[in-house]
Each structure stands twice: as C-alpha cells, then as structure tokens.
Scaffold this motif. Structure first.
Motif, mmCIF file in Angstrom:
data_model
loop_
_atom_site.group_PDB
_atom_site.id
_atom_site.type_symbol
_atom_site.label_atom_id
_atom_site.label_comp_id
_atom_site.label_asym_id
_atom_site.label_seq_id
_atom_site.Cartn_x
_atom_site.Cartn_y
_atom_site.Cartn_z
ATOM 1 N N GLU A 88 0.937 -1.279 0.208
ATOM 2 C CA GLU A 88 0.007 -0.125 -0.052
ATOM 3 C C GLU A 88 1.038 1.267 0.095
ATOM 4 O O GLU A 88 0.475 2.240 -0.514
ATOM 5 N N LEU A 89 2.193 1.259 0.804
ATOM 6 C CA LEU A 89 2.946 2.279 0.658
ATOM 7 C C LEU A 89 3.626 2.840 -0.606
ATOM 8 O O LEU A 89 3.650 3.686 -0.948
ATOM 9 N N ILE A 90 3.851 1.530 -1.306
ATOM 10 C CA ILE A 90 4.279 1.480 -2.674
ATOM 11 C C ILE A 90 3.111 2.320 -3.573
ATOM 12 O O ILE A 90 3.786 2.985 -4.379
ATOM 13 N N GLU A 91 2.087 1.833 -3.274
ATOM 14 C CA GLU A 91 1.109 2.244 -4.223
ATOM 15 C C GLU A 91 0.760 3.798 -3.908
ATOM 16 O O GLU A 91 0.627 4.690 -5.021
ATOM 17 N N ILE A 92 0.907 4.181 -2.881
ATOM 18 C CA ILE A 92 0.766 5.698 -2.465
ATOM 19 C C ILE A 92 2.242 6.485 -2.903
ATOM 20 O O ILE A 92 1.686 7.385 -3.615
ATOM 21 N N ALA A 93 3.226 5.882 -2.829
ATOM 22 C CA ALA A 93 4.367 6.606 -3.438
ATOM 23 C C ALA A 93 4.201 6.652 -4.918
ATOM 24 O O ALA A 93 4.421 7.811 -5.683
ATOM 25 N N ARG A 94 3.590 5.729 -5.547
ATOM 26 C CA ARG A 94 3.283 5.751 -6.991
ATOM 27 C C ARG A 94 2.234 6.894 -7.390
ATOM 28 O O ARG A 94 2.619 7.476 -8.324
ATOM 29 N N ARG A 95 1.273 7.080 -6.718
ATOM 30 C CA ARG A 95 0.308 8.038 -6.756
ATOM 31 C C ARG A 95 1.002 9.565 -6.592
ATOM 32 O O ARG A 95 0.535 10.317 -7.397
ATOM 33 N N ILE A 96 1.842 9.615 -5.650
ATOM 34 C CA ILE A 96 2.240 10.908 -5.474
ATOM 35 C C ILE A 96 3.509 11.238 -6.581
ATOM 36 O O ILE A 96 3.437 12.317 -7.168
ATOM 37 N N MET A 97 4.078 10.233 -6.938
ATOM 38 C CA MET A 97 5.057 10.368 -8.098
ATOM 39 C C MET A 97 4.336 10.839 -9.513
ATOM 40 O O MET A 97 4.771 11.444 -10.285
ATOM 41 N N ALA A 98 3.190 10.116 -9.394
ATOM 42 C CA ALA A 98 2.440 10.220 -10.839
ATOM 43 C C ALA A 98 1.558 11.587 -10.800
ATOM 44 O O ALA A 98 1.189 12.100 -11.873
ATOM 45 N N GLY A 99 1.774 12.495 -9.642
ATOM 46 C CA GLY A 99 0.675 13.585 -9.330
ATOM 47 C C GLY A 99 1.576 14.666 -9.851
ATOM 48 O O GLY A 99 2.708 14.637 -10.420
ATOM 49 N N PRO A 100 0.897 16.079 -9.815
ATOM 50 C CA PRO A 100 1.549 17.147 -10.108
ATOM 51 C C PRO A 100 2.755 17.732 -9.586
ATOM 52 O O PRO A 100 3.358 18.753 -9.794
ATOM 53 N N GLY A 101 2.981 17.185 -8.213
ATOM 54 C CA GLY A 101 3.882 17.785 -7.646
ATOM 55 C C GLY A 101 3.325 18.408 -6.194
ATOM 56 O O GLY A 101 2.306 18.720 -6.058
ATOM 57 N N PRO A 102 4.561 18.604 -5.184
ATOM 58 C CA PRO A 102 3.536 19.055 -3.635
ATOM 59 C C PRO A 102 3.292 20.472 -3.816
ATOM 60 O O PRO A 102 2.280 20.870 -3.075
ATOM 61 N N GLN A 103 3.602 21.407 -5.014
ATOM 62 C CA GLN A 103 3.065 22.666 -4.997
ATOM 63 C C GLN A 103 1.827 22.846 -5.804
ATOM 64 O O GLN A 103 1.455 23.811 -5.997
ATOM 65 N N ALA A 104 1.477 21.711 -6.533
ATOM 66 C CA ALA A 104 0.363 22.040 -7.521
ATOM 67 C C ALA A 104 -0.907 22.030 -6.823
ATOM 68 O O ALA A 104 -1.160 21.607 -5.507
ATOM 69 N N ASP A 105 -1.932 22.486 -7.404
ATOM 70 C CA ASP A 105 -3.356 22.809 -6.993
ATOM 71 C C ASP A 105 -4.050 21.402 -7.033
ATOM 72 O O ASP A 105 -5.124 21.299 -7.799
ATOM 73 N N ASP A 106 -3.664 20.389 -6.107
ATOM 74 C CA ASP A 106 -4.338 19.036 -6.337
ATOM 75 C C ASP A 106 -4.496 18.450 -4.792
ATOM 76 O O ASP A 106 -3.479 18.189 -4.179
ATOM 77 N N PRO A 107 -5.685 18.641 -4.145
ATOM 78 C CA PRO A 107 -5.725 18.256 -2.792
ATOM 79 C C PRO A 107 -5.624 16.702 -2.666
ATOM 80 O O PRO A 107 -5.117 16.430 -1.694
ATOM 81 N N ASP A 108 -5.688 15.865 -3.674
ATOM 82 C CA ASP A 108 -5.397 14.416 -3.474
ATOM 83 C C ASP A 108 -3.843 14.182 -3.372
ATOM 84 O O ASP A 108 -3.690 13.430 -2.599
ATOM 85 N N ALA A 109 -3.202 15.114 -3.810
ATOM 86 C CA ALA A 109 -1.728 14.813 -3.934
ATOM 87 C C ALA A 109 -1.294 15.191 -2.714
ATOM 88 O O ALA A 109 -0.427 14.410 -2.037
ATOM 89 N N ASP A 110 -1.944 16.251 -1.992
ATOM 90 C CA ASP A 110 -1.646 16.584 -0.476
ATOM 91 C C ASP A 110 -1.928 15.573 0.365
ATOM 92 O O ASP A 110 -1.353 15.098 1.379
ATOM 93 N N TRP A 111 -3.022 14.642 0.021
ATOM 94 C CA TRP A 111 -3.560 13.688 0.932
ATOM 95 C C TRP A 111 -2.796 12.758 0.801
ATOM 96 O O TRP A 111 -2.331 12.013 2.079
ATOM 97 N N TYR A 112 -2.256 12.319 -0.075
ATOM 98 C CA TYR A 112 -1.307 11.080 -0.179
ATOM 99 C C TYR A 112 -0.088 11.408 0.215
ATOM 100 O O TYR A 112 0.545 10.484 0.691
ATOM 101 N N THR A 113 0.487 12.470 0.258
ATOM 102 C CA THR A 113 1.920 13.002 0.837
ATOM 103 C C THR A 113 1.542 13.012 2.244
ATOM 104 O O THR A 113 2.557 12.274 2.951
ATOM 105 N N LEU A 114 0.559 13.598 2.843
ATOM 106 C CA LEU A 114 0.257 13.622 4.259
ATOM 107 C C LEU A 114 0.087 11.931 4.721
ATOM 108 O O LEU A 114 0.636 11.581 5.976
#
Length: 157
Positions: A88-114
């Motif tokens: 599950e941690l690997i999948e979460i990391a995968r989703r973070i890596m596929a996202g737009p980045g930590p400063q992008a306007d994407d609340p789901d990316a922030d959720w996965y990072t948190l």
C-alpha cells in the motif's frame, strides 16, 4: 492497485470547501491589511479541530489555492492507518510520483503525501520522493523509496 477506503482521500462537501476557503482568504486578507486576526484564527481552529497558525494562513498559497488548503484542513490531520502494508505504501508513493507535485493545486496529491508521511516513522518521508538521495540512483522506483523509508530507525536518546 486499488487502495482500501481508509487510504483514499475522504470526500468533503463542496459547500464545506467553499466555506473554509472563504475563511482562509478572509483571514489572509486581515493579515495583509494589518487588522486583528487572532480571534478569527481561533474560531477557524475551533470549527475545524485544527491547530493552524498565522504562518499557515500567510503561506496557504504554497498548497496551491485557498480551496486546496481548505481540503487539507477539512480532512483528518494525521491519517494514521496502523495496519498499512508495504504494498500500500508503494501504491501511495506511485500516486504521489504520478501527481503534479507538492506545490500543485491538487488536494488528492496533498492527501497522499500526508498519508505517506504519517504512516512512516522516517521524518518527512515524502522528501525521498520529491528529493531522492543520490544513493537511490538517478531514477528511483517507488519500491526503493518505500524501502529506504522503512529502513529508518529512530535513535533512542
């Protein structure tokens, strides 16, 4: 891989996001004007169960927008899942890596990072994703990043 429901970003009603975003911009505006804002922050924290500071309202734009910050505020502050697995941690990391980045306007990316940071003992574990250490090579995989985070052992003082 599909993640179980407790690992997915919890939905937040659009009206709640709009209310919180309006409060965030109002508080930031008070700060910009030099008006008193401490009572507004206290009321905001009482209404959200948070412990947000003046600094958080001053830099809310680092989360992308008032709406993205509102998503962060409206969701659990520390989404701890005691039985989270390596897969599950690997999948979460995968989703973070596929996202737009930590400063992008994407609340789901922030959720996965948190979620990633909260469920690993390594401080700021997501830094492995955003700024991988040289020992992981030029293009580390999610598996390598999770394994590096899992290898961390706190020092007993």
């Amino acid at each position: 891989m599909n993640l179980r429901p407790e690992l997915l970003p919890p939905p937040v009603a659009p009206v709640r996001i709009a209310e919180l975003a309006a409060a965030v911009t109002r508080i930031a505006g008070l700060m910009d004007d030099g008006s008193p804002y401490a009572d507004e922050i206290a009321a905001f924290n009482a209404g959200t169960g948070g412990d947000w500071t003046a600094h958080d309202f001053h830099v809310y734009g680092e989360w992308g927008s008032a709406e993205t910050f509102a998503h962060l505020v409206a969701r659990p502050a520390f989404p701890r899942v005691p039985d989270i697995t390596r897969a599950e941690l690997i999948e979460i990391a995968r989703r973070i890596m596929a996202g737009p980045g930590p400063q992008a306007d994407d609340p789901d990316a922030d959720w996965y990072t948190l979620l990633f940071d909260t469920n690993l003992t390594r401080p700021d574990a997501s830094a492995l994703i955003f700024h991988p250490p040289a020992e992981l090579g030029p293009d580390p995989t999610p598996e390598q990043m999770v394994d590096a985070a899992l290898e961390y052992r706190p020092i007993a003082l």
